[in-house]
Design an enzyme around this catalytic site. Structure first.
Site, PDB file in Angstrom:
ATOM      1  N   GLY A  54       0.816  -1.212   0.000  1.00  0.00           N
ATOM      2  CA  GLY A  54       0.000   0.000   0.000  1.00  0.00           C
ATOM      3  C   GLY A  54       0.845   1.255   0.000  1.00  0.00           C
ATOM      4  O   GLY A  54       0.387   2.338   0.374  1.00  0.00           O
ATOM      5  N   HIS A 114      12.001   0.774   0.870  1.00  0.00           N
ATOM      6  CA  HIS A 114      11.606  -0.556   1.314  1.00  0.00           C
ATOM      7  C   HIS A 114      12.690  -1.172   2.201  1.00  0.00           C
ATOM      8  O   HIS A 114      12.648  -2.366   2.487  1.00  0.00           O
ATOM      9  CB  HIS A 114      11.366  -1.468   0.112  1.00  0.00           C
ATOM     10  CG  HIS A 114      10.198  -1.066  -0.740  1.00  0.00           C
ATOM     11  ND1 HIS A 114       8.979  -0.711  -0.206  1.00  0.00           N
ATOM     12  CD2 HIS A 114      10.053  -0.999  -2.094  1.00  0.00           C
ATOM     13  CE1 HIS A 114       8.139  -0.430  -1.202  1.00  0.00           C
ATOM     14  NE2 HIS A 114       8.765  -0.595  -2.341  1.00  0.00           N
TER      15      HIS A 114
END
Length: 294
Positions: A54, A114
């Site tokens: 998301g 990430h």
């Protein structure tokens, strides 16, 4: 697989913690020093996640809340420019170093990453910029990651991908360790934790929480416009956030695919669901921590 060499500065509560090795490409060696030495500023805003959790949705929400709901500016420039992906050079060849691009982004910067806690630049822990961490159910992540990978380089079946996923052989894996380690940090009130499922079911509540985190207030009509902008249809139809697949054989396929909270139920076989559920049970024996993956 790359394991962090320096991690004693990470403020984590896990006793005798040693970070696991994470999956990258051989490009990591080329950019390792740039990663370690990356500058971090007090007015930065970071969004951190394991891939396909998301992230894009969260980035657009955060950027607008922090920029006075300037929808015109958001529609005028790609999210990739407004919110650069710090570490993409570690996994994909890039014309310019993504670390250099982030370095040259005008302040206040909005940074996407990430990276696991063990791989964040050392300056991150010294500065502690405002950060949103977003997580998502592992089965939803797995299905989304499969379709995302198909749009770039992957040619195998979903079943083969899922078996690779549970062996931690996808970029930025191991997945569970990423989520748990962020939630086991201590004295990090600079981080706000969200989940994809929470955003999907209770978006106004999440928006209020994020506004409070950044010290922003908006009227009800202004917030209604934000909810509309962040709706799945609006995000899917918005080319500044929903860019096309790089794979010429998948012409027209877009980055934002379905945006469902439990789409995995229609995509995975009972055997595949069992595979991922057993994987989570094995990797997360702690019942409290397992709640993060429901």
């Amino acid at each position: 697989m790359v394991r962090a060499k320096l991690y004693s500065h990470v403020p984590i509560k896990i006793p005798n913690w040693t970070p696991q090795a994470h999956c990258y490409t051989t490009l990591f060696k080329q950019y390792e020093q740039e990663l370690l030495e990356a500058e971090v500023y007090p007015d930065d805003v970071w969004v951190i996640s394991y891939p396909k959790s998301g992230t894009t949705w969260t980035q657009e929400m955060v950027w607008l809340i922090c920029n006075d709901l300037n929808f015109e500016a958001a529609r005028a420039e790609s999210l990739q420019i407004r919110f650069p992906f710090l570490d993409v050079s570690l996994i994909h060849p890039t014309d310019t170093s993504s670390f250099e691009r982030a370095k040259n982004t005008p302040r206040p910067r909005f940074i996407k990453t990430h990276l696991p806690v063990s791989m964040l630049p050392k300056r991150y822990w010294e500065v502690k910029p405002k950060t949103i961490h977003i997580r998502r159910n592992p089965k939803s992540v797995a299905v989304s990651y499969f379709y995302h990978s198909q749009g770039i380089h992957y040619r195998g079946s979903m079943d083969t991908f899922l078996r690779s996923f549970v062996r931690e052989h996808q970029f930025y894996s191991p997945y569970h360790a990423h989520v748990i380690e962020y939630h086991e940090l201590q004295d990090c009130d600079n981080i706000l934790y969200l989940s994809f499922e929470e955003m999907k079911h209770y978006l106004p509540s999440v928006v209020r929480k994020v506004c409070e985190f950044f010290g922003k207030t908006y009227s009800k009509p202004e917030l209604e416009l934000l909810y509309q902008h962040l709706s799945f249809k609006s995000m899917r139809d918005n080319p500044t956030v929903n860019y096309k697949s790089r794979d010429p054989t998948k012409k027209g396929e877009q980055f934002i695919r379905k945006g469902e909270a439990e789409g995995w139920k229609k995509e995975m076989t009972p055997e595949q669901i069992q595979l991922l559920d057993e994987w989570t049970k094995e990797k997360v024996p702690n019942p409290e921590q397992r709640k993060l993956f429901e």
